[in-house]
Write an enzyme that holds these catalytic residues in place. Structure first.
Site, short mmCIF file in Angstrom:
data_model
loop_
_atom_site.label_atom_id
_atom_site.label_comp_id
_atom_site.label_asym_id
_atom_site.label_seq_id
_atom_site.Cartn_x
_atom_site.Cartn_y
_atom_site.Cartn_z
N LYS A 73 0.87 -1.18 0.00
CA LYS A 73 0.00 0.00 0.00
C LYS A 73 0.89 1.22 0.00
O LYS A 73 2.04 1.16 0.43
CB LYS A 73 -0.88 0.03 1.26
N ASP B 31 -7.06 4.00 -4.44
CA ASP B 31 -7.72 3.82 -3.15
C ASP B 31 -8.38 5.18 -2.87
O ASP B 31 -8.62 5.94 -3.82
CB ASP B 31 -6.71 3.42 -2.05
P1 NDP Z 1 -13.03 7.42 -2.83
O1 NDP Z 1 -11.99 8.44 -2.57
O2 NDP Z 1 -13.56 7.22 -4.19
O3 NDP Z 1 -14.28 7.68 -1.87
C1 NDP Z 1 -14.13 7.72 -0.50
C2 NDP Z 1 -15.46 8.10 0.13
O4 NDP Z 1 -15.38 7.95 1.54
C3 NDP Z 1 -15.84 9.53 -0.13
O5 NDP Z 1 -17.24 9.65 -0.13
C4 NDP Z 1 -15.20 10.25 1.06
O6 NDP Z 1 -15.79 11.50 1.38
C5 NDP Z 1 -15.46 9.24 2.17
N1 NDP Z 1 -14.41 9.36 3.19
C6 NDP Z 1 -13.08 9.28 2.99
N2 NDP Z 1 -12.42 9.47 4.13
C7 NDP Z 1 -13.36 9.69 5.05
C8 NDP Z 1 -13.31 9.95 6.43
N3 NDP Z 1 -12.14 10.04 7.08
N4 NDP Z 1 -14.48 10.11 7.09
C9 NDP Z 1 -15.66 10.02 6.43
N5 NDP Z 1 -15.77 9.79 5.12
C10 NDP Z 1 -14.64 9.61 4.45
O7 NDP Z 1 -12.43 6.05 -2.26
P2 NDP Z 1 -12.91 4.56 -2.52
O8 NDP Z 1 -14.38 4.51 -2.74
O9 NDP Z 1 -12.00 3.96 -3.51
O10 NDP Z 1 -12.57 3.88 -1.11
C11 NDP Z 1 -13.52 3.72 -0.06
C12 NDP Z 1 -13.07 2.62 0.87
O11 NDP Z 1 -12.99 1.39 0.14
C13 NDP Z 1 -11.69 2.79 1.50
O12 NDP Z 1 -11.72 2.22 2.78
C14 NDP Z 1 -10.78 1.96 0.60
O13 NDP Z 1 -9.62 1.56 1.27
C15 NDP Z 1 -11.70 0.80 0.29
N6 NDP Z 1 -11.38 0.02 -0.89
C16 NDP Z 1 -11.24 0.60 -2.12
C17 NDP Z 1 -10.98 -0.17 -3.22
C18 NDP Z 1 -10.89 0.41 -4.59
O14 NDP Z 1 -10.71 -0.36 -5.53
N7 NDP Z 1 -11.02 1.71 -4.78
C19 NDP Z 1 -10.79 -1.63 -3.11
C20 NDP Z 1 -11.03 -2.15 -1.79
C21 NDP Z 1 -11.29 -1.34 -0.73
P3 NDP Z 1 -15.09 12.87 0.91
O15 NDP Z 1 -15.42 12.98 -0.55
O16 NDP Z 1 -15.73 13.89 1.76
O17 NDP Z 1 -13.63 12.72 1.18
O1 2IT Z 2 -7.87 -1.91 -0.82
C1 2IT Z 2 -7.78 -2.37 -1.99
O2 2IT Z 2 -7.89 -3.58 -2.20
C2 2IT Z 2 -7.57 -1.43 -3.09
N1 2IT Z 2 -7.54 -0.23 -2.85
C3 2IT Z 2 -7.37 -1.94 -4.47
C4 2IT Z 2 -5.94 -2.36 -4.69
C5 2IT Z 2 -5.59 -2.74 -6.09
O3 2IT Z 2 -4.39 -3.01 -6.30
O4 2IT Z 2 -6.45 -2.77 -6.97
#
Ligand code: NDP
Ligand code: 2IT
Length: 444
Positions: free
Chosen positions: A124, A164
């Protein structure tokens, strides 16, 4: 191995890293018994070698904002473990990013990637830079500056970053552009790329869709499905959006979504048209979820999370520790039957205890959100063979990977009373593969 002793030692050795200790504790507490059935693991001190990252790269990122001011951020890449494949995991750009958060994420990623069945190690990275409120040009300059440092540490067979929080298609594009310029190679070194330059169909959808596929498997064990179910979703980013999309496709009603300022509650349900509005609002205009409530005239609650609303299913899709014990109690009291984690470690240990004691379906992120990195793995395969697969092909593979993870959780996590402890199942199943690979490769 006594898990409490190992945890205490790690706490002493790495003070001020609560998220890292939290993630390690969750795993060690559930694998202790199995680990201790293998004295050869202990003889090789597998546990310390598995908890402490292989390598931490930390660098300064210098960039210039639109006013001409020179700005400095921290940049990181944590290469946790490459026993089963090249390091693989996302990059997070968020003001809260620090070593503890990235270490927890890299640790989790190692087990998650093991569960996918694909050959990927765990990593990461990211920065305490926040893209929010920055212009496109600033984001581009930041990504370019970040890559001028990171590029020497990554490569298609070494370490393959992706997105992420705060890193989506736009950022991956800028990062890839600079990587390509520095190396003069067009390789699959990042995933989540645009479709025109090596990205995979269904990668944007994969985490959200995968979580709902996993949820469906869990519901099936109770003879249930999503039809007519009221669903509480947090977040409104990549994962939340495609989670909502798949829930709608399968007949559920999405009542809530949120961002870091608050949540919206739409009693009519967020339908396809309203979801399109959210996608445009968030992905194009980079606005706030509050604007949804203004447009559709529904409830908006500032500085709060949606867990005290009444629903059948909760799909946390924002960030770590966003469901605490009180939230979990409220969900259970309101009759929630399943919680499936799109985010990484969104439930605190106390919250998890509440879910499991109530015997509701509860899936930890490392199992439920593995769809994202799985399709990243499939993007790597497509890049290697210089072909791209149809969305049907990718989606089918994603679906069977999620089914397979569910099956393994049931296999390793079913308790004597028949309740499936998905945390235990995911941890044991993920751990055993990494452990066997490490043992076979000697003391390194
Ligand atoms: P994005 O940046 O696209 O979206 C994040 C969302 O969560 C936004 O709505 C954001 O609000 C909100 N958010 C972020 N930080 C906080 C916080 N500290 N408190 C409250 N709300 C918060 O990220 P993703 O959708 O990609 O990621 C969301 C989650 O999923 C994370 O935990 C990530 O690690 C996990 N994840 C992502 C993957 C991926 O492929 N993208 C894969 C597996 C897991 P705001 O716009 O106000 O910041
Ligand atoms: O938390 C996760 O699994 C991710 N943010 C995606 C990682 C990846 O390499 O696609």
């Amino acid at each position: 191995m006594k898990s409490q002793e190992v945890i205490a030692q790690l706490e002493q050795r790495f003070p001020g890293q609560p998220e890292y200790i939290q993630a390690v504790s969750q795993v060690l507490n559930t694998i202790e018994e199995v680990y201790n059935q293998h004295p050869e693991f202990e003889a090789a001190n597998l546990i310390e070698r598995l908890c402490i990252p292989d390598r931490i790269v930390k660098f300064r990122v210098t960039w210039t904002d639109d006013k001409g001011k020179v700005r400095v951020n921290n940049g990181y890449r944590i290469q946790h473990n490459n026993a089963i494949g090249p390091y693989k995991g996302g990059l997070r750009f968020h003001a809260s990013v620090n070593e503890s958060i990235l270490k927890f994420l890299a640790f989790e990623q190692t087990f998650k990637n093991s569960l996918t069945t694909l050959p990927m190690g765990g990593a990461k990275g990211g920065s305490d830079f926040s893209p929010r409120g920055k212009s496109n040009a600033e984001v581009m300059r930041f990504c370019q500056a970040f890559m001028t440092e990171l590029w020497r540490n990554i490569g298609p067979d070494t370490d393959v970053p992706a997105g992420d929080i705060g890193v989506g298609g736009r950022e991956v594009g800028y990062l890839f552009g600079m990587y390509k310029k520095l190396t003069r190679e067009h390789t699959g070194t990042l995933t989540g790329k645009g479709l025109e330059f090596g990205g995979s169909l269904v990668r944007p959808e994969a985490t959200g869709y995968g979580n709902v596929y996993f949820l469906m498997e869990m519901l099936k064990t109770k003879g249930q499905d999503l039809k007519g179910k009221r669903v509480l979703i947090s977040g409104s980013g990549n994962v939340a959006q495609y989670t909502a999309e798949k829930v709608l496709q399968l007949g559920g009603t999405v009542l809530t979504m949120s961002d870091s300022n608050g949540y919206i509650y739409d009693p009519e349900g967020i339908d396809r048209e309203k979801l399109d509005y959210i996608m445009e609002l968030k992905n194009l205009y980079r606005g706030r979820i509050r604007e949804y409530a203004e447009k559709y005239g529904c409830k908006y609650v500032e500085n709060a999370r949606p867990w005290h609303e009444v629903g059948d299913i909760a799909l946390p899709s924002a960030t770590q520790n966003e469901i605490d014990e009180e939230d979990a109690k409220a969900l259970v009291a309101n009759g929630v039957i399943a919680v499936s984690e799109g985010a990484n470690m969104p439930s605190t240990p106390a919250a998890i205890k509440v879910f499991q004691e109530a015997r509701i379906l509860y899936a930890p992120g490392k199992a439920a959100n593995a769809g994202g990195v799985s399709v990243s793995g499939l993007e790597m395969s497509q890049n290697s063979e210089r072909l791209s697969w149809s969305s049907q092909e990718v989606d089918n593979r994603l679906h069977s990977i999620m089914e397979n993870i569910h099956e393994n959780c049931v296999k390793y996590g079913t308790l004597p009373d028949g309740y499936v402890d998905y945390v235990k199942g995911a941890n044991i199943s993920g751990f055993m593969k990494v452990a066997r690979a490490m043992m076979a490769q000697g003391i390194i």
